[in-house]
Design an enzyme around this catalytic site. Structure first.
Site, mmCIF file in Angstrom:
data_model
loop_
_atom_site.group_PDB
_atom_site.id
_atom_site.type_symbol
_atom_site.label_atom_id
_atom_site.label_comp_id
_atom_site.label_asym_id
_atom_site.label_seq_id
_atom_site.Cartn_x
_atom_site.Cartn_y
_atom_site.Cartn_z
ATOM 1 N N ASN A 1 0.860 -1.265 0.329
ATOM 2 C CA ASN A 1 0.017 0.216 0.380
ATOM 3 C C ASN A 1 0.789 1.135 -0.221
ATOM 4 O O ASN A 1 0.319 2.352 -0.263
ATOM 5 C CB ASN A 1 -0.714 0.076 0.914
ATOM 6 C CG ASN A 1 -1.761 -1.194 0.938
ATOM 7 O OD1 ASN A 1 -2.562 -1.026 -0.076
ATOM 8 N ND2 ASN A 1 -2.222 -1.963 2.138
ATOM 9 N N TYR B 1 -1.001 9.577 6.801
ATOM 10 C CA TYR B 1 0.355 9.443 5.920
ATOM 11 C C TYR B 1 0.710 10.340 4.926
ATOM 12 O O TYR B 1 1.749 10.637 4.487
ATOM 13 C CB TYR B 1 0.302 8.233 4.577
ATOM 14 C CG TYR B 1 0.054 7.081 5.109
ATOM 15 C CD1 TYR B 1 1.190 6.515 5.886
ATOM 16 C CD2 TYR B 1 -0.564 6.195 5.565
ATOM 17 C CE1 TYR B 1 0.378 4.785 6.633
ATOM 18 C CE2 TYR B 1 -1.615 4.908 6.082
ATOM 19 C CZ TYR B 1 -0.634 4.365 7.222
ATOM 20 O OH TYR B 1 -0.532 3.527 7.349
ATOM 21 N N GLU C 1 14.432 -0.609 10.204
ATOM 22 C CA GLU C 1 12.741 -0.565 9.744
ATOM 23 C C GLU C 1 12.382 1.246 10.341
ATOM 24 O O GLU C 1 12.317 1.507 11.153
ATOM 25 C CB GLU C 1 12.560 -1.417 11.010
ATOM 26 C CG GLU C 1 10.662 -1.820 11.297
ATOM 27 C CD GLU C 1 10.403 -2.193 12.555
ATOM 28 O OE1 GLU C 1 9.303 -3.154 12.091
ATOM 29 O OE2 GLU C 1 10.574 -2.606 13.026
ATOM 30 N N HIS D 1 8.716 3.128 9.706
ATOM 31 C CA HIS D 1 7.144 4.067 10.135
ATOM 32 C C HIS D 1 7.448 5.339 9.412
ATOM 33 O O HIS D 1 7.561 6.138 10.346
ATOM 34 C CB HIS D 1 6.879 3.767 11.019
ATOM 35 C CG HIS D 1 6.586 1.845 10.643
ATOM 36 N ND1 HIS D 1 6.200 0.798 10.050
ATOM 37 C CD2 HIS D 1 7.633 0.948 11.929
ATOM 38 C CE1 HIS D 1 6.443 -0.440 10.474
ATOM 39 N NE2 HIS D 1 7.656 -0.481 11.309
ATOM 40 N N ARG E 1 -1.349 4.362 17.239
ATOM 41 C CA ARG E 1 -2.029 3.742 16.403
ATOM 42 C C ARG E 1 -3.240 2.218 16.925
ATOM 43 O O ARG E 1 -3.233 2.327 17.752
ATOM 44 C CB ARG E 1 -1.927 3.690 15.166
ATOM 45 C CG ARG E 1 -1.132 5.067 14.251
ATOM 46 C CD ARG E 1 -1.095 4.252 12.567
ATOM 47 N NE ARG E 1 -2.272 4.635 11.878
ATOM 48 C CZ ARG E 1 -2.112 4.216 10.907
ATOM 49 N NH1 ARG E 1 -0.484 3.722 10.203
ATOM 50 N NH2 ARG E 1 -3.510 3.217 10.338
#
Length: 148
Positions: free
Chosen positions: A11, A23, A98, A100, A107
């Site tokens: 996505n 986002y 990692e 995000h 969330r």
């Protein structure tokens, strides 16, 4: 110039239209340009990729491990359940950060657990696209330290 893979999971190719309140308004092309420009300024070459396919992402991680290529990885939804991705990351031979865009801990509860965090070098989350900039800076620092 050292190569770094910037790998993006499901996505993320829909940035700009997917939940812009979470986002942001920047699209995937904006993210790609930001990563390439940031990497260039740090003396790196960023290969930016996105897939909605778990097997393809695992294959890219194998490619990185075989080539000793550092990785900035946004595993997206795979973060929370993909043990195949976790096992591929565990085979890494160079730093893997990692990332995000949002802060998963702020969330929905199902997003609070990362099955990949324990095998990553580190995690950067919640800073929008700046998360990628920070991850690339971390990669550059880690590469510089290992060269000493």
């Amino acid at each position: 110039m050292s190569e770094v893979f910037v790998l993006n999971g499901p996505n993320l190719g829909r940035l700009g239209s997917r939940e812009p309140d979470v986002y942001g308004a920047a699209d995937f092309d904006d993210l790609t340009a930001l990563c390439r420009d940031t990497a260039r300024a740090l003396g790196l070459h960023a290969e930016v990729r996105q897939t909605d396919d778990e097997a393809e992402l695992v294959s890219w991680l194998h490619e990185a491990a075989d080539g000793r290529i550092p990785v900035v990885l946004n595993p997206a939804a795979f973060t929370h359940y993909s043990y195949a991705l976790r096992d591929a990351i565990a085979q890494r031979t160079a730093p893997l950060i990692e990332v995000h865009i949002s802060n998963p801990a702020a969330r929905e509860e199902f997003r609070h657990t990362s099955v990949v965090a324990a095998v990553a070098t580190g995690t950067i989350a919640g800073f929008g696209l700046l998360s990628y900039v920070l991850a690339l800076q971390a990669i550059a620092e880690l590469l510089a330290e290992s060269a000493d």
